[in-house]
Design an enzyme around this catalytic site. Structure first.
Site, PDB file in Angstrom:
ATOM      1  N   GLY A  10       0.883  -1.176   0.000  1.00  0.00           N
ATOM      2  CA  GLY A  10       0.000   0.000   0.000  1.00  0.00           C
ATOM      3  C   GLY A  10       0.913   1.217   0.000  1.00  0.00           C
ATOM      4  N   GLY A  12      -0.122   4.522  -0.410  1.00  0.00           N
ATOM      5  CA  GLY A  12      -0.971   5.721  -0.396  1.00  0.00           C
ATOM      6  C   GLY A  12      -0.440   6.748   0.584  1.00  0.00           C
ATOM      7  N   ILE A  14      -0.430   6.881   3.923  1.00  0.00           N
ATOM      8  CA  ILE A  14       0.423   6.351   4.995  1.00  0.00           C
ATOM      9  C   ILE A  14       1.645   5.663   4.395  1.00  0.00           C
ATOM     10  CG2 ILE A  14       0.555   4.805   6.986  1.00  0.00           C
ATOM     11  CD1 ILE A  14      -2.408   5.220   7.410  1.00  0.00           C
ATOM     12  N   ASP A  34       2.032  -1.370  -4.641  1.00  0.00           N
ATOM     13  CA  ASP A  34       0.634  -0.946  -4.749  1.00  0.00           C
ATOM     14  C   ASP A  34       0.048  -1.578  -6.013  1.00  0.00           C
ATOM     15  OD1 ASP A  34      -0.829   1.755  -3.243  1.00  0.00           O
ATOM     16  OD2 ASP A  34      -1.811   0.867  -4.985  1.00  0.00           O
ATOM     17  N   ARG A  83     -11.191   6.066   5.269  1.00  0.00           N
ATOM     18  CA  ARG A  83     -12.512   6.659   5.541  1.00  0.00           C
ATOM     19  C   ARG A  83     -12.669   8.014   4.842  1.00  0.00           C
ATOM     20  NH1 ARG A  83     -13.868   7.191  11.772  1.00  0.00           N
ATOM     21  NH2 ARG A  83     -11.698   7.162  12.308  1.00  0.00           N
ATOM     22  N   ILE A 119      -2.003  -2.062   9.275  1.00  0.00           N
ATOM     23  CA  ILE A 119      -2.572  -0.755   9.637  1.00  0.00           C
ATOM     24  C   ILE A 119      -3.999  -0.624   9.120  1.00  0.00           C
ATOM     25  CG2 ILE A 119      -2.329   1.746   9.271  1.00  0.00           C
ATOM     26  CD1 ILE A 119       0.659   1.440   9.282  1.00  0.00           C
ATOM     27  N   THR A 120      -4.313  -1.328   8.055  1.00  0.00           N
ATOM     28  CA  THR A 120      -5.615  -1.209   7.389  1.00  0.00           C
ATOM     29  C   THR A 120      -6.790  -1.394   8.353  1.00  0.00           C
ATOM     30  OG1 THR A 120      -4.614  -2.034   5.348  1.00  0.00           O
ATOM     31  CG2 THR A 120      -7.010  -2.214   5.524  1.00  0.00           C
ATOM     32  N   ASN A 121      -7.786  -0.526   8.195  1.00  0.00           N
ATOM     33  CA  ASN A 121      -8.979  -0.573   9.062  1.00  0.00           C
ATOM     34  C   ASN A 121     -10.089  -1.440   8.477  1.00  0.00           C
ATOM     35  OD1 ASN A 121      -8.716   0.916  11.455  1.00  0.00           O
ATOM     36  ND2 ASN A 121      -8.835   2.867  10.354  1.00  0.00           N
ATOM     37  N   HIS A 176      -9.245  -0.579  18.212  1.00  0.00           N
ATOM     38  CA  HIS A 176      -8.969   0.748  17.642  1.00  0.00           C
ATOM     39  C   HIS A 176     -10.298   1.331  17.203  1.00  0.00           C
ATOM     40  CE1 HIS A 176      -7.101   4.060  15.773  1.00  0.00           C
ATOM     41  NE2 HIS A 176      -7.382   3.680  14.537  1.00  0.00           N
TER      42      HIS A 176
HETATM   43  O1  TXD Z   1      -4.391   3.433  13.408  1.00  0.00           O
HETATM   44  C1  TXD Z   1      -4.779   2.863  12.384  1.00  0.00           C
HETATM   45  N1  TXD Z   1      -4.603   1.551  12.213  1.00  0.00           N
HETATM   46  C2  TXD Z   1      -5.471   3.687  11.288  1.00  0.00           C
HETATM   47  C3  TXD Z   1      -5.523   2.928  10.001  1.00  0.00           C
HETATM   48  C4  TXD Z   1      -4.924   5.043  11.152  1.00  0.00           C
HETATM   49  C5  TXD Z   1      -5.168   5.730   9.979  1.00  0.00           C
HETATM   50  C6  TXD Z   1      -5.643   5.090   8.731  1.00  0.00           C
HETATM   51  N2  TXD Z   1      -6.051   3.736   8.890  1.00  0.00           N
HETATM   52  C7  TXD Z   1      -6.295   2.924   7.700  1.00  0.00           C
HETATM   53  O2  TXD Z   1      -5.092   2.692   6.954  1.00  0.00           O
HETATM   54  C8  TXD Z   1      -7.247   3.531   6.702  1.00  0.00           C
HETATM   55  O3  TXD Z   1      -8.591   3.432   7.157  1.00  0.00           O
HETATM   56  C9  TXD Z   1      -6.966   2.662   5.504  1.00  0.00           C
HETATM   57  O4  TXD Z   1      -7.672   1.444   5.627  1.00  0.00           O
HETATM   58  C10 TXD Z   1      -5.454   2.382   5.616  1.00  0.00           C
HETATM   59  C11 TXD Z   1      -4.611   3.163   4.674  1.00  0.00           C
HETATM   60  O5  TXD Z   1      -4.854   4.528   4.835  1.00  0.00           O
HETATM   61  P1  TXD Z   1      -4.254   5.558   3.739  1.00  0.00           P
HETATM   62  O6  TXD Z   1      -4.634   6.929   4.173  1.00  0.00           O
HETATM   63  O7  TXD Z   1      -2.829   5.240   3.441  1.00  0.00           O
HETATM   64  O8  TXD Z   1      -5.141   5.165   2.470  1.00  0.00           O
HETATM   65  P2  TXD Z   1      -4.839   5.496   0.924  1.00  0.00           P
HETATM   66  O9  TXD Z   1      -4.064   6.759   0.797  1.00  0.00           O
HETATM   67  O10 TXD Z   1      -6.146   5.320   0.213  1.00  0.00           O
HETATM   68  O11 TXD Z   1      -3.858   4.308   0.495  1.00  0.00           O
HETATM   69  C12 TXD Z   1      -4.321   3.008   0.377  1.00  0.00           C
HETATM   70  C13 TXD Z   1      -3.554   2.385  -0.793  1.00  0.00           C
HETATM   71  C14 TXD Z   1      -3.899   3.039  -2.143  1.00  0.00           C
HETATM   72  O12 TXD Z   1      -2.701   3.535  -2.743  1.00  0.00           O
HETATM   73  C15 TXD Z   1      -4.510   1.911  -2.955  1.00  0.00           C
HETATM   74  O13 TXD Z   1      -4.160   1.919  -4.335  1.00  0.00           O
HETATM   75  C16 TXD Z   1      -3.896   0.704  -2.286  1.00  0.00           C
HETATM   76  O14 TXD Z   1      -3.912   1.020  -0.898  1.00  0.00           O
HETATM   77  N3  TXD Z   1      -4.631  -0.530  -2.501  1.00  0.00           N
HETATM   78  C17 TXD Z   1      -4.036  -1.726  -2.623  1.00  0.00           C
HETATM   79  N4  TXD Z   1      -2.723  -2.047  -2.544  1.00  0.00           N
HETATM   80  C18 TXD Z   1      -2.455  -3.365  -2.693  1.00  0.00           C
HETATM   81  N5  TXD Z   1      -3.388  -4.329  -2.926  1.00  0.00           N
HETATM   82  C19 TXD Z   1      -4.695  -4.004  -3.015  1.00  0.00           C
HETATM   83  N6  TXD Z   1      -5.625  -4.967  -3.243  1.00  0.00           N
HETATM   84  C20 TXD Z   1      -5.070  -2.647  -2.854  1.00  0.00           C
HETATM   85  N7  TXD Z   1      -6.266  -1.988  -2.866  1.00  0.00           N
HETATM   86  C21 TXD Z   1      -5.973  -0.698  -2.646  1.00  0.00           C
END
Ligand code: TXD
Length: 319
Positions: A10, A12, A14, A34, A83, A119-121, A176
């Site tokens: 991932g 994105g 984070i 990604d 979110r 980390i994913t929610n 969390h």
């Molecule tokens: O404390 C905690 N655990 C939380 C977690 C704190 C903050 C954010 N929290 C969660 O982290 C948030 O709810 C998301 O579920 C994740 C990632 O947050 P982020 O802000 O980094 O999300 P982005 O910017 O959308 O990045 C997610 C990336 C994006 O580039 C997508 O293209 C990629 O994930 N993505 C994938 N990568 C690999 N494989 C698959 N299948 C895939 N689907 C999407």
């Protein structure tokens, strides 16, 4: 000795911040992964080009091919969706569970010896599913949430007491989410427990209660401000602290979503507890004694996590 290899699944908000922090700390060579072609490669190149300025020699690469994470020592998983305002962390479950399945298969095949930080929610359910999908030993798969939640708590406390953040420690337990359990009696300023600071007139119980609630709402507060996504600087800093504890065998006592096998009266699930993180991964769980009120708060949080696990099982019967 070869540099450690850190795979960021991932790339994105984070993921990119993780890569930058890991490079600044020269924790190892970094692979950004990604499914969005171009994003991992572009961020990797950009961070590499900052290397001469900040003087780090880590190699940073970007890919959409799981084969490139081969042999990673640490995998930090942020893949999925984040979110938007009005969404709860739990609303992400349907989409992100399917993402965890593909990520788990990728790690199982290419980096089975890694220490995995999810980390994913919704975090406590996603890390549980990721461990099952990946088949890695449970002590090598954990979730990052408690370090972030306690960091938020510590920031608000340092502001309230007008003291350095360096001297504020905080303990949070549980899932969390809205049911997280900040433990005020184990949270201190330089060892002085919060209840004593109330007695000393440094704050009031009402202000402390408000800080606990603001900590619970910490994620939603930032989502409401940003409107386009959720927090990423503090979540990334928190996961890097856990990765560093593993890579340098620091034996840090940090809150993490870990697999319980009887601790706190629970088993076969993941939830936020105090853990010792070192070269063995989650090496120990500090099974602290909880007051009746704290136990009730923890059990409520456990029930919320179990509800998410049931929702996962309803979607994917292999769990
Ligand atoms: O404390 C905690 N655990 C939380 C977690 C704190 C903050 C954010 N929290 C969660 O982290 C948030 O709810 C998301 O579920 C994740 C990632 O947050 P982020 O802000 O980094 O999300 P982005 O910017 O959308 O990045 C997610 C990336 C994006 O580039 C997508 O293209 C990629 O994930 N993505 C994938 N990568 C690999 N494989 C698959 N299948 C895939 N689907 C999407």
């Amino acid at each position: 000795m070869a540099r450690a290899k850190i795979a960021l699944i991932g790339s994105g908000m984070i993921g990119g911040t993780l890569a930058h922090l890991a490079a600044l700390k020269e924790l190892g060579d970094i692979v950004l992964f990604d499914i969005a072609d171009g994003i991992p490669q572009g961020k990797a190149l950009d961070i590499s080009e900052a290397g001469p300025v900040d003087k780090y020699d880590s190699t940073i690469s970007g890919t959409t091919d799981y084969a490139d994470i081969a042999g990673a020592d640490v995998c930090i998983v942020t893949a999925g969706v984040a979110r938007k305002p009005g969404m709860s962390r739990d609303d992400l479950l349907g989409i992100n569970l399917k993402v965890m399945k593909s990520v788990g298969e990728g790690i199982k095949e290419h980096a089975p010896n890694a220490f995995v930080i999810c980390i994913t929610n919704p975090l406590d359910a996603m890390v549980w599913a990721l461990q099952k999908f990946s088949g890695l030993p449970s002590e090598k798969v954990c979730g990052m949430a408690g370090v972030l939640d306690s960091a938020r708590f510590r920031h608000f406390l340092a502001e309230e007491f007008n003291v350095s953040v360096k001297d504020v420690t905080a303990f949070v337990l549980g899932g969390h989410g809205d049911t997280m359990v900040p433990l005020t009696r184990y949270s201190t300023v330089a060892g002085i427990p919060l209840p004593d600071l109330v007695d000393m007139g440094w704050t009031t119980q009402d202000k402390l209660d408000a800080i606990v609630q603001r900590t619970r709402d910490g994620g939603a507060e930032i989502v409401g401000l940003l409107k386009t996504g959720s927090a990423y600087y503090a979540p990334a800093a928190s996961a890097i602290e856990m990765a560093e504890a593993y890579l340098k065998d620091q034996k840090r006592l940090l809150p993490a979503a870990a697999a319980l096998s009887g601790e706190f009266g629970q088993k076969d699930m993941y939830v936020g507890v105090p853990t010792v993180i070192g070269a063995g991964g989650i090496e120990r769980i500090a099974n602290i004694k909880l007051s009746k009120e704290e136990q009730a708060g923890f059990d409520k949080s456990v029930d919320a996590v179990k509800g998410l696990m049931e929702a996962c099982i309803a979607i994917d019967g292999s769990l």
